[in-house]
Write a protein that holds these residues in place. Structure first.
Motif, PDB file in Angstrom:
ATOM      1  N   TYR A 196      -1.086  29.759  11.154  1.00  0.00           N
ATOM      2  CA  TYR A 196      -2.079  30.174  10.141  1.00  0.00           C
ATOM      3  C   TYR A 196      -3.467  29.388  10.281  1.00  0.00           C
ATOM      4  O   TYR A 196      -3.468  28.240  10.699  1.00  0.00           O
ATOM      5  N   LEU A 250       4.495  22.206  -0.453  1.00  0.00           N
ATOM      6  CA  LEU A 250       4.012  23.602  -0.160  1.00  0.00           C
ATOM      7  C   LEU A 250       5.086  24.722  -0.617  1.00  0.00           C
ATOM      8  O   LEU A 250       5.793  24.652   0.286  1.00  0.00           O
ATOM      9  N   ARG A 254      12.673  39.444  10.964  1.00  0.00           N
ATOM     10  CA  ARG A 254      11.923  40.269   9.932  1.00  0.00           C
ATOM     11  C   ARG A 254      11.238  39.530   8.914  1.00  0.00           C
ATOM     12  O   ARG A 254      10.456  39.722   8.327  1.00  0.00           O
ATOM     13  N   ASP A 255      12.209  38.566   8.406  1.00  0.00           N
ATOM     14  CA  ASP A 255      11.944  37.710   7.247  1.00  0.00           C
ATOM     15  C   ASP A 255      11.212  36.519   7.867  1.00  0.00           C
ATOM     16  O   ASP A 255      11.777  35.539   8.085  1.00  0.00           O
ATOM     17  N   ASP A 256       9.877  36.461   8.228  1.00  0.00           N
ATOM     18  CA  ASP A 256       9.301  35.508   9.068  1.00  0.00           C
ATOM     19  C   ASP A 256       8.118  34.833   8.300  1.00  0.00           C
ATOM     20  O   ASP A 256       7.049  34.515   8.931  1.00  0.00           O
ATOM     21  N   LYS A 257       8.331  34.319   7.093  1.00  0.00           N
ATOM     22  CA  LYS A 257       7.540  33.667   6.243  1.00  0.00           C
ATOM     23  C   LYS A 257       7.595  32.134   6.880  1.00  0.00           C
ATOM     24  O   LYS A 257       8.562  31.753   7.549  1.00  0.00           O
ATOM     25  N   ILE A 258       6.504  31.395   6.918  1.00  0.00           N
ATOM     26  CA  ILE A 258       6.522  29.958   7.252  1.00  0.00           C
ATOM     27  C   ILE A 258       7.023  29.194   6.319  1.00  0.00           C
ATOM     28  O   ILE A 258       6.352  29.348   5.137  1.00  0.00           O
ATOM     29  N   ILE A 259       7.902  28.260   6.549  1.00  0.00           N
ATOM     30  CA  ILE A 259       8.440  27.397   5.734  1.00  0.00           C
ATOM     31  C   ILE A 259       8.008  26.084   6.068  1.00  0.00           C
ATOM     32  O   ILE A 259       7.914  25.582   7.030  1.00  0.00           O
ATOM     33  N   PHE A 260       7.581  25.254   5.112  1.00  0.00           N
ATOM     34  CA  PHE A 260       6.821  23.870   5.456  1.00  0.00           C
ATOM     35  C   PHE A 260       7.681  22.984   4.896  1.00  0.00           C
ATOM     36  O   PHE A 260       8.435  23.005   3.558  1.00  0.00           O
ATOM     37  N   ARG A 288       8.783  28.779  11.664  1.00  0.00           N
ATOM     38  CA  ARG A 288       8.525  30.355  11.267  1.00  0.00           C
ATOM     39  C   ARG A 288       9.743  30.841  12.024  1.00  0.00           C
ATOM     40  O   ARG A 288       9.860  30.781  13.364  1.00  0.00           O
ATOM     41  N   PHE A 345       5.727  28.643  -0.831  1.00  0.00           N
ATOM     42  CA  PHE A 345       5.467  29.956  -0.383  1.00  0.00           C
ATOM     43  C   PHE A 345       5.480  30.864  -1.590  1.00  0.00           C
ATOM     44  O   PHE A 345       6.343  31.049  -2.271  1.00  0.00           O
ATOM     45  N   TYR A 380       9.923  29.289  15.426  1.00  0.00           N
ATOM     46  CA  TYR A 380       8.807  28.813  16.087  1.00  0.00           C
ATOM     47  C   TYR A 380       8.417  27.761  15.310  1.00  0.00           C
ATOM     48  O   TYR A 380       8.518  27.560  13.989  1.00  0.00           O
ATOM     49  N   TYR A 433      -0.098  29.834  -0.863  1.00  0.00           N
ATOM     50  CA  TYR A 433       0.869  28.902  -1.192  1.00  0.00           C
ATOM     51  C   TYR A 433       0.493  28.150  -2.261  1.00  0.00           C
ATOM     52  O   TYR A 433      -0.754  27.706  -2.501  1.00  0.00           O
ATOM     53  N   TYR A 439       0.784  20.791  11.079  1.00  0.00           N
ATOM     54  CA  TYR A 439      -0.290  20.747  10.322  1.00  0.00           C
ATOM     55  C   TYR A 439      -0.872  19.472   9.991  1.00  0.00           C
ATOM     56  O   TYR A 439       0.158  18.660   9.622  1.00  0.00           O
ATOM     57  N   ASN A 494       6.413  39.632   2.125  1.00  0.00           N
ATOM     58  CA  ASN A 494       7.607  38.519   1.850  1.00  0.00           C
ATOM     59  C   ASN A 494       7.232  38.189   0.488  1.00  0.00           C
ATOM     60  O   ASN A 494       5.851  37.857  -0.151  1.00  0.00           O
ATOM     61  N   ILE A 543       6.510  27.345  21.017  1.00  0.00           N
ATOM     62  CA  ILE A 543       7.041  28.943  21.012  1.00  0.00           C
ATOM     63  C   ILE A 543       8.336  28.800  21.800  1.00  0.00           C
ATOM     64  O   ILE A 543       9.332  29.361  21.363  1.00  0.00           O
ATOM     65  N   GLU A 556       3.315  37.063   0.985  1.00  0.00           N
ATOM     66  CA  GLU A 556       2.599  37.195   2.082  1.00  0.00           C
ATOM     67  C   GLU A 556       2.035  38.793   2.541  1.00  0.00           C
ATOM     68  O   GLU A 556       2.953  39.503   1.844  1.00  0.00           O
ATOM     69  N   LYS A 586       1.817  23.759  18.204  1.00  0.00           N
ATOM     70  CA  LYS A 586       2.917  24.727  17.906  1.00  0.00           C
ATOM     71  C   LYS A 586       3.918  24.803  19.112  1.00  0.00           C
ATOM     72  O   LYS A 586       3.637  24.536  20.491  1.00  0.00           O
ATOM     73  N   PHE A 597       5.539  24.327  14.110  1.00  0.00           N
ATOM     74  CA  PHE A 597       4.253  23.973  14.064  1.00  0.00           C
ATOM     75  C   PHE A 597       4.141  22.896  13.253  1.00  0.00           C
ATOM     76  O   PHE A 597       5.109  21.978  12.507  1.00  0.00           O
TER      77      PHE A 597
END
Lengths: 114, 114
Positions: free
Chosen positions: A103, A43, B98-104, B94, A45, B32, A35, B36, A56, B51, A48, B49, B34
Motif C-alpha cells: 500500500y 491499525l 480471495r480474502d486478501d486484506k492486509i493485517i497489521f 497479506r 481494517f 506476503y 484503517y 512499514y 472486504n 513475496i 477495501e 516486502k 511487509f
C-alpha cells in the motif's frame, strides 16, 4: 506523481454528529483501503474498495460505511459519532487488489469527537 | 484466525548498534509479508516486502528482514542504528487468497539513543 491525499487533515465533531472523510488515491490506483488507528488497538481494517466495489469489510458497526467513485476517489462516513471513534483514519491505495503489491498511505485524518 | 504479533511495544537501541524488531505471524496458506514505518503525524511508509525467493529481503534506509517459514517470523533488522530511525514500525501480512486484506501488527516503537 502525487501521493495519496486525505482531506481534511484534522476534524473536531460532537458526539451524535456524522462525518465524511475523503481519500484521493495515487493516479492509476484502483484499490483503496481504510484503517482506523488508535493507541490501544493499533491499525484496524475498516474496508477495501476496488473499482467501486467493496471487496472486504472489517469488524466495525454499521455506522461506518464507505464508497468509491468511478475516478477511484473514496469516501468513508461515520454516523452517530461516539467518543470512541476518535482516531487517526488512514487511507491506502494500491494499483491492484489481491496481489503482492503493498500500500501507499495518506497522512491520515485526525478525528476528535467531543 | 490470521494474526500478526509484534511482541515488543518498545525497543531501545544505542546509536551505532544493530537493531532487531520482531514479528511473528499466524496464517493459513502462504503470506506476503511487509514492514512499514510511521513518523509522527504521518501515514505509514513502505519499507520492504517478502513475496517469494531469497529469505533475506533488503529495503529502504538500510533495513532488511529475514523470513523464517519454520518459525513463522519476519524480523526487521539494521546493522547500525541511526537516531533518525526512531519511529513506529508495523509488520503486516497479506493472505494469498480471495480474502486478501492486509493485517497489521500493533506496532513497535523504536527509540534510538544518541
Amino acid at each position: 506523481k502525487a501521493g495519496v491525499t486525505q482531506t481534511p487533515r484534522y476534524l473536531i465533531k460532537t458526539r451524535g454528529q456524522q462525518v465524511t472523510l475523503s481519500c484521493s488515491p495515487i493516479s492509476g490506483h484502483r484499490s483503496v483501503s481504510w484503517y482506523q488507528q488508535t493507541p490501544g488497538q493499533g491499525l484496524q481494517f475498516l474496508f477495501e474498495y476496488f473499482s467501486e466495489t467493496q471487496r472486504n469489510k472489517g469488524n466495525f458497526p454499521g455506522r461506518f460505511s464507505g464508497r468509491q467513485f468511478s475516478n477511484s476517489r473514496s469516501e468513508m462516513n461515520v454516523s452517530t459519532l461516539e467518543l470512541g471513534d476518535s482516531a487517526l483514519y488512514l487511507c491506502a491505495s494500491s494499483s491492484e487488489a489481491g496481489t503482492a503489491y503493498g500500500y501507499t498511505f495518506g497522512s491520515g485524518t485526525r478525528l476528535t469527537v467531543v | 484466525a490470521q494474526s500478526v504479533a509484534q511482541p515488543e511495544d518498545q525497543v531501545n537501541v544505542a546509536e551505532g548498534n544493530p537493531l532487531t524488531v520482531k514479528c511473528t505471524y499466524s496464517v493459513s496458506g502462504n503470506p506476503y509479508l511487509f514492514w512499514y514505518v510511521q513518523y509522527p503525524n504521518r501515514g505509514l511508509q513502505f519499507l520492504l516486502k517478502y513475496i517469494t525467493g531469497d529469505n533475506l529481503v533488503k529495503g529502504s534506509y538500510g533495513f532488511e528482514a529475514e523470513f523464517n517459514k519454520s518459525q513463522t517470523s519476519f524480523h526487521l533488522k539494521k546493522p547500525s542504528a541511526l537516531v533518525s530511525d526512531s519511529a513506529l514500525y508495523f509488520c503486516a501480512v497479506r493472505l494469498v487468497n480471495r480474502d486478501d486484506k492486509i493485517i497489521f501488527g500493533k506496532g513497535t516503537r523504536l527509540h534510538i539513543l544518541p
